[in-house]
Design a protein around this motif. Structure first.
Motif, PDB file in Angstrom:
ATOM      1  N   THR A 135       6.674   1.128   2.677  1.00  0.00           N
ATOM      2  CA  THR A 135       5.552   0.421   3.299  1.00  0.00           C
ATOM      3  C   THR A 135       5.231  -0.811   2.473  1.00  0.00           C
ATOM      4  OG1 THR A 135       3.850   1.604   2.041  1.00  0.00           O
ATOM      5  CG2 THR A 135       4.620   2.620   4.101  1.00  0.00           C
ATOM      6  N   PRO A 136       4.478  -1.774   3.028  1.00  0.00           N
ATOM      7  CA  PRO A 136       4.169  -2.997   2.272  1.00  0.00           C
ATOM      8  C   PRO A 136       3.217  -2.773   1.099  1.00  0.00           C
ATOM      9  CG  PRO A 136       3.857  -3.324   4.645  1.00  0.00           C
ATOM     10  CD  PRO A 136       4.011  -1.859   4.426  1.00  0.00           C
ATOM     11  N   ASP A 137       2.342  -1.773   1.210  1.00  0.00           N
ATOM     12  CA  ASP A 137       1.214  -1.693   0.288  1.00  0.00           C
ATOM     13  C   ASP A 137       1.304  -0.602  -0.771  1.00  0.00           C
ATOM     14  OD1 ASP A 137      -0.037  -3.788   1.722  1.00  0.00           O
ATOM     15  OD2 ASP A 137      -0.726  -2.322   3.214  1.00  0.00           O
ATOM     16  N   GLU A 138       2.221   0.342  -0.616  1.00  0.00           N
ATOM     17  CA  GLU A 138       2.312   1.438  -1.579  1.00  0.00           C
ATOM     18  C   GLU A 138       3.746   1.555  -2.093  1.00  0.00           C
ATOM     19  OE1 GLU A 138       0.731   5.070  -0.113  1.00  0.00           O
ATOM     20  OE2 GLU A 138      -1.147   4.180   0.589  1.00  0.00           O
ATOM     21  N   PRO A 139       4.087   0.788  -3.136  1.00  0.00           N
ATOM     22  CA  PRO A 139       5.458   0.815  -3.657  1.00  0.00           C
ATOM     23  C   PRO A 139       5.859   2.213  -4.124  1.00  0.00           C
ATOM     24  CG  PRO A 139       4.231  -1.046  -4.557  1.00  0.00           C
ATOM     25  CD  PRO A 139       3.235  -0.179  -3.863  1.00  0.00           C
ATOM     26  N   LEU A 140       7.089   2.584  -3.843  1.00  0.00           N
ATOM     27  CA  LEU A 140       7.641   3.854  -4.299  1.00  0.00           C
ATOM     28  C   LEU A 140       8.603   3.597  -5.448  1.00  0.00           C
ATOM     29  CD1 LEU A 140       8.545   5.886  -1.072  1.00  0.00           C
ATOM     30  CD2 LEU A 140       6.570   6.176  -2.595  1.00  0.00           C
ATOM     31  N   THR A 181      14.120  -7.748   2.783  1.00  0.00           N
ATOM     32  CA  THR A 181      13.431  -6.713   3.558  1.00  0.00           C
ATOM     33  C   THR A 181      12.677  -5.724   2.671  1.00  0.00           C
ATOM     34  OG1 THR A 181      15.468  -5.415   3.637  1.00  0.00           O
ATOM     35  CG2 THR A 181      15.009  -6.864   5.502  1.00  0.00           C
ATOM     36  N   ILE A 182      12.972  -5.729   1.382  1.00  0.00           N
ATOM     37  CA  ILE A 182      12.161  -5.002   0.417  1.00  0.00           C
ATOM     38  C   ILE A 182      11.994  -5.887  -0.809  1.00  0.00           C
ATOM     39  CG2 ILE A 182      13.103  -2.795   1.210  1.00  0.00           C
ATOM     40  CD1 ILE A 182      14.549  -2.559  -1.510  1.00  0.00           C
ATOM     41  N   ARG A 183      11.003  -5.584  -1.626  1.00  0.00           N
ATOM     42  CA  ARG A 183      10.833  -6.301  -2.884  1.00  0.00           C
ATOM     43  C   ARG A 183      10.514  -5.308  -3.995  1.00  0.00           C
ATOM     44  NH1 ARG A 183       5.371  -7.878  -4.260  1.00  0.00           N
ATOM     45  NH2 ARG A 183       3.865  -7.044  -2.769  1.00  0.00           N
ATOM     46  N   ARG A 184      10.897  -5.689  -5.185  1.00  0.00           N
ATOM     47  CA  ARG A 184      10.655  -4.850  -6.353  1.00  0.00           C
ATOM     48  C   ARG A 184       9.337  -5.268  -6.990  1.00  0.00           C
ATOM     49  NH1 ARG A 184      15.046  -4.854 -11.149  1.00  0.00           N
ATOM     50  NH2 ARG A 184      13.879  -6.722 -11.730  1.00  0.00           N
ATOM     51  N   VAL A 185       8.488  -4.302  -7.288  1.00  0.00           N
ATOM     52  CA  VAL A 185       7.144  -4.572  -7.792  1.00  0.00           C
ATOM     53  C   VAL A 185       6.951  -3.844  -9.119  1.00  0.00           C
ATOM     54  CG1 VAL A 185       4.672  -4.436  -7.283  1.00  0.00           C
ATOM     55  CG2 VAL A 185       6.329  -4.649  -5.402  1.00  0.00           C
ATOM     56  N   ALA A 186       6.564  -4.582 -10.150  1.00  0.00           N
ATOM     57  CA  ALA A 186       6.305  -3.955 -11.446  1.00  0.00           C
ATOM     58  C   ALA A 186       5.130  -2.991 -11.326  1.00  0.00           C
ATOM     59  CB  ALA A 186       6.003  -5.016 -12.498  1.00  0.00           C
ATOM     60  N   ASN A 188       2.948  -1.921 -13.431  1.00  0.00           N
ATOM     61  CA  ASN A 188       1.688  -2.377 -14.032  1.00  0.00           C
ATOM     62  C   ASN A 188       1.445  -3.863 -13.823  1.00  0.00           C
ATOM     63  OD1 ASN A 188       3.593  -3.454 -15.716  1.00  0.00           O
ATOM     64  ND2 ASN A 188       2.797  -2.554 -17.604  1.00  0.00           N
ATOM     65  N   GLY A 189       2.230  -4.500 -12.956  1.00  0.00           N
ATOM     66  CA  GLY A 189       2.007  -5.900 -12.621  1.00  0.00           C
ATOM     67  C   GLY A 189       2.482  -6.893 -13.644  1.00  0.00           C
ATOM     68  N   ARG A 190       3.194  -6.439 -14.677  1.00  0.00           N
ATOM     69  CA  ARG A 190       3.628  -7.343 -15.741  1.00  0.00           C
ATOM     70  C   ARG A 190       5.110  -7.663 -15.633  1.00  0.00           C
ATOM     71  NH1 ARG A 190       0.839  -6.246 -21.536  1.00  0.00           N
ATOM     72  NH2 ARG A 190       2.519  -7.705 -22.041  1.00  0.00           N
ATOM     73  N   LEU A 191       5.445  -8.880 -16.034  1.00  0.00           N
ATOM     74  CA  LEU A 191       6.832  -9.337 -15.969  1.00  0.00           C
ATOM     75  C   LEU A 191       7.662  -8.906 -17.163  1.00  0.00           C
ATOM     76  CD1 LEU A 191       6.087 -12.987 -14.773  1.00  0.00           C
ATOM     77  CD2 LEU A 191       7.061 -11.139 -13.391  1.00  0.00           C
ATOM     78  N   ASP A 192       7.012  -8.429 -18.222  1.00  0.00           N
ATOM     79  CA  ASP A 192       7.755  -8.062 -19.430  1.00  0.00           C
ATOM     80  C   ASP A 192       7.891  -6.547 -19.572  1.00  0.00           C
ATOM     81  OD1 ASP A 192       5.086  -7.604 -19.931  1.00  0.00           O
ATOM     82  OD2 ASP A 192       5.050  -8.597 -21.882  1.00  0.00           O
ATOM     83  N   GLN A 193       7.785  -5.846 -18.474  1.00  0.00           N
ATOM     84  CA  GLN A 193       8.005  -4.406 -18.448  1.00  0.00           C
ATOM     85  C   GLN A 193       9.109  -4.111 -17.443  1.00  0.00           C
ATOM     86  OE1 GLN A 193       5.996  -2.463 -20.543  1.00  0.00           O
ATOM     87  NE2 GLN A 193       5.101  -4.393 -21.221  1.00  0.00           N
ATOM     88  N   GLN A 194       9.680  -2.915 -17.511  1.00  0.00           N
ATOM     89  CA  GLN A 194      10.771  -2.610 -16.583  1.00  0.00           C
ATOM     90  C   GLN A 194      10.584  -1.262 -15.884  1.00  0.00           C
ATOM     91  OE1 GLN A 194      14.907  -3.714 -17.454  1.00  0.00           O
ATOM     92  NE2 GLN A 194      14.077  -5.332 -16.192  1.00  0.00           N
ATOM     93  N   ARG A 195       9.374  -1.023 -15.419  1.00  0.00           N
ATOM     94  CA  ARG A 195       9.118   0.117 -14.547  1.00  0.00           C
ATOM     95  C   ARG A 195       8.698  -0.438 -13.191  1.00  0.00           C
ATOM     96  NH1 ARG A 195       4.824   3.196 -15.781  1.00  0.00           N
ATOM     97  NH2 ARG A 195       5.614   4.864 -14.435  1.00  0.00           N
ATOM     98  N   TYR A 196       9.492  -0.126 -12.173  1.00  0.00           N
ATOM     99  CA  TYR A 196       9.310  -0.772 -10.881  1.00  0.00           C
ATOM    100  C   TYR A 196       9.140   0.232  -9.758  1.00  0.00           C
ATOM    101  CZ  TYR A 196      11.298  -4.846 -13.296  1.00  0.00           C
ATOM    102  OH  TYR A 196      11.543  -5.865 -14.162  1.00  0.00           O
ATOM    103  N   GLY A 197       8.468  -0.229  -8.721  1.00  0.00           N
ATOM    104  CA  GLY A 197       8.480   0.434  -7.435  1.00  0.00           C
ATOM    105  C   GLY A 197       9.031  -0.533  -6.401  1.00  0.00           C
TER     106      GLY A 197
END
Length: 397
Positions: A135-140, A181-186, A188-197
């Motif tokens: 979904t657009p709003d809840e990254p998995l 069609t999908i995007r990767r979202v950090a 915690n919202g930070r660019l210097d971390q590597q945990r994504y949904g």
């Protein structure tokens, strides 16, 4: 670079000027947004480290909070782009960036088909399942996606592990990202971390090779066709065709090309007499747009040992700096890292420290300590892994 009739100091200072690294744009654009900086100076290479933050801070004094807010608002975003590598792009370039990186996941799928027996049909079916899941709003996060898709994602066994691909899931995620069609979202919202949904998206991938060439030469010129090929990943024929529609002028005595509209400005440009120091990541665009390190270093500095490396490796022999760099008017005048134990910048200078350098060091050190907490070079960088470099910086030279 071919032998040049243009002094190295002028070329370096011009590159720094166009990259907003001479201080002039802090006065001309005191409230520039992250998107405006990236549009003017080029996409920021991101590999899970502090490079985008350091670059935007050096160019426009932007805080981490301001950058993170722009990411959250999708004014800028980290996307697979040129050569399939991740960059932070302004929204105006999302479509072009995705188009520029589209070949990479296709190549990975072709390699998996050849060596691991993966079929396009099975990966496309997995893409469909993932698309229906997100979904657009809840990254998995990947673990949740892996559980939800079940047997639709297939393990690739030991053969896959040897090729760095444990299942078909990364292939599908890569294709879907490249298609917008999908995007990767950090997380915690930070660019210097590597945990994504991952979240669903509707961003068409669209843009021509000529559009990419036009952007590139607006950021990086004077640059050669070879420099553009490095950035784009294009073949010689594709790069030549991409550049053909552009109005570029060859600088005398060089293989460097400059947009004709900038030739008068370049001819009249005089390097500043006062230094302006910036503390940058080793993969900052000042270096990485051309990836020709010798452009930015004096011969005497090229033979300096690479800090923390085995004997015999010299700074000038590296394809990329192995540490962060200190630049002044386009010349690399020092190297640095951040010591998380002492919470301070450690460095090796190629020039005497003056008041301006000490002030830039103190300002950047405060920025890293208070806003970033660390200045990782890339995702696998850690205080432990950079300890040999820090020890080399602290040892007497």
């Amino acid at each position: 670079m071919a032998d040049s009739e243009i002094p190295a100091a002028k070329l370096r200072a011009w590159w720094a000027h166009r990259q907003w690294l001479d201080g002039a744009h802090l006065d001309a654009h005191p409230h520039a947004s992250p998107a405006e900086v990236l549009a003017a100076t080029g996409w920021a290479r991101s590999v899970g480290g502090a490079a985008p933050y350091l670059g935007l801070y050096a160019r426009a004094g932007l805080s981490r909070e301001a950058v993170d807010a722009a990411v959250a608002a999708l004014e800028v975003h980290e996307l697979p782009s040129a050569r399939g590598c991740t960059y932070v792009l302004p929204a105006a370039d999302f479509a072009l960036g995705l188009a520029a990186g589209a070949a990479a996941p296709e190549g990975e799928l072709a390699a998996a088909a050849k060596h691991l027996g993966v079929t396009r049909d099975e990966v496309e079916k997995l893409c469909l399942v993932i698309s229906q899941l997100l979904t657009p709003d809840e990254p998995l996060q990947p673990s949740a996606i892996r559980t939800a898709v079940g047997d639709t994602a297939r393990s690739l066994g030991e053969a896959g592990k040897k090729r760095g691909l444990t299942s078909t899931l990364p292939l599908a995620l890569g294709l879907l990202q490249a298609r917008g069609t999908i995007r990767r979202v950090a997380v915690n919202g930070r660019l210097d971390q590597q945990r994504y949904g991952y979240a669903s998206w509707d961003q068409p991938a669209k843009g021509s090779a000529a559009e990419l060439a036009e952007r590139y030469f607006s950021w990086a010129a004077p640059a050669s066709l070879r420099h553009f090929r490095w950035f784009s990943g294009f073949t010689a024929a594709t790069a030549k065709a991409a550049v053909a529609p552009l109005d570029l002028t060859a600088l005398p005595g060089t293989d460097l090309l400059l947009p004709t509209e900038l030739t008068d400005e370049f001819a009249e440009f005089t390097p500043p007499t006062r230094p302006h120091y910036t503390f940058l990541a080793g993969i900052d665009g000042l270096h990485l747009l051309h990836r020709e390190l010798s452009r930015l270093i004096d011969p005497a500095d090229a033979v300096r040992p690479t800090p923390g490396s085995r004997a015999g490796r010299s700074f000038g022999s590296e394809a990329d700096p192995q540490t962060h760099v200190i630049a002044d008017r386009g010349r690399i005048v020092g190297l640095w890292e951040y010591d998380t134990v002492e919470q301070e910048i450690v460095h090796q200078l190629f020039v005497p420290a003056d008041a301006a350098l000490r002030e830039a060091l103190a300002r950047t050190e405060t920025f890293v300590r208070e806003q970033l907490g660390d200045a990782r070079g890339f995702s696998l960088d850690s205080p432990k892994s950079r300890a040999p470099k820090i020890a080399a910086f602290r040892s007497p030279h």
